[in-house]
Design a protein around this motif. Structure first.
Motif, short mmCIF file in Angstrom:
data_model
loop_
_atom_site.label_atom_id
_atom_site.label_comp_id
_atom_site.label_asym_id
_atom_site.label_seq_id
_atom_site.Cartn_x
_atom_site.Cartn_y
_atom_site.Cartn_z
N ALA A 169 0.83 -1.21 0.00
CA ALA A 169 0.00 0.00 0.00
C ALA A 169 0.87 1.26 0.00
N ALA A 170 1.98 1.22 0.73
CA ALA A 170 2.88 2.38 0.77
C ALA A 170 3.46 2.65 -0.61
N ALA A 171 3.88 1.61 -1.30
CA ALA A 171 4.44 1.78 -2.64
C ALA A 171 3.41 2.42 -3.57
N TYR A 172 2.18 1.96 -3.48
CA TYR A 172 1.10 2.54 -4.30
C TYR A 172 0.90 4.02 -3.93
N GLY A 173 0.82 4.29 -2.65
CA GLY A 173 0.60 5.66 -2.19
C GLY A 173 1.70 6.61 -2.61
N TYR A 174 2.93 6.14 -2.59
CA TYR A 174 4.03 7.02 -3.00
C TYR A 174 4.00 7.31 -4.49
N GLY A 175 3.36 6.47 -5.28
CA GLY A 175 3.14 6.81 -6.68
C GLY A 175 2.27 8.04 -6.81
N VAL A 176 1.25 8.12 -5.99
CA VAL A 176 0.37 9.29 -5.97
C VAL A 176 1.12 10.51 -5.42
N ILE A 177 1.85 10.30 -4.36
CA ILE A 177 2.60 11.40 -3.73
C ILE A 177 3.61 11.99 -4.70
N GLY A 178 4.32 11.11 -5.41
CA GLY A 178 5.32 11.58 -6.37
C GLY A 178 4.74 12.44 -7.47
N ALA A 179 3.50 12.15 -7.84
CA ALA A 179 2.84 12.93 -8.89
C ALA A 179 2.37 14.30 -8.41
N ARG A 180 2.33 14.50 -7.10
CA ARG A 180 1.80 15.76 -6.55
C ARG A 180 2.85 16.59 -5.82
N THR A 181 4.13 16.18 -5.92
CA THR A 181 5.18 16.92 -5.24
C THR A 181 6.24 17.35 -6.24
N ALA A 182 7.06 18.30 -5.83
CA ALA A 182 8.14 18.80 -6.69
C ALA A 182 9.36 19.11 -5.83
N GLY A 183 10.49 19.27 -6.47
CA GLY A 183 11.71 19.68 -5.79
C GLY A 183 12.17 18.69 -4.75
N ALA A 184 12.53 19.23 -3.59
CA ALA A 184 13.05 18.40 -2.50
C ALA A 184 12.03 17.37 -2.02
#
Length: 152
Positions: free
Chosen positions: A24-39
């Motif tokens: 579930a964490a791996a899936y969630g970080y896919g979403v997080i990566g799409a909504r964050t930038a930079g650091a």
């Protein structure tokens, strides 16, 4: 993670639950990566890699304990809609809290090297949660105490 079977199978059940949390964490970080930038995007990529590594180690552990590793779901329901970077940061902290909880259960259910590895994973998740949230919680992995700490 080297595993020693427990007589009652609790370590296997807890390892399967931790494996599910890592999927579930791996899936969630896919979403997080799409909504964050930079650091924050770099932080998300690093966390994603860490969760994949723990997932793979847990799959081996489950096999060592005599089980068949739980497969990842095709998709996971997120606890809230993620529209912004702030939402993504909040989701990351929530994911890490959930992962810490799963590893807390594995610490209680295991012994030896598996227990040490689970404690290390719990600690790593708590540190990541604190980085995403900007503050730590008093009892990582124990949601009833963490919630009280956040609201006091």
């Amino acid at each position: 993670m080297s595993a020693e079977p427990s007589p009652d199978g609790n370590a296997l059940l807890a390892a399967q639950a931790a494996l599910a949390a890592e999927h579930a964490a791996a899936y969630g970080y896919g979403v997080i990566g799409a909504r964050t930038a930079g650091a924050r995007a770099t932080q998300a990529r690093e966390a994603y890699g860490a969760h994949l590594a723990r997932r793979d180690a847990l799959a081996r552990t489950v096999r060592e304990l005599g089980g068949a590793p739980r497969a990842a779901e095709a998709a996971y329901a997120l606890p809230f809609e993620v529209r912004s970077g702030a939402d993504a940061e909040r989701l990351a902290a929530e994911i890490e809290d959930r992962v810490a909880g799963a590893y807390s259960d594995l610490v209680r259910a295991s012994q030896g090297p598996l227990r040490r590895a689970a404690a290390d994973a719990l600690s790593a998740a708590a540190v990541r949660a604190a980085r995403w949230r900007g503050v730590g919680v008093a009892f990582p992995g124990l949601p009833e105490r963490s919630d009280r700490a956040k609201h006091s």
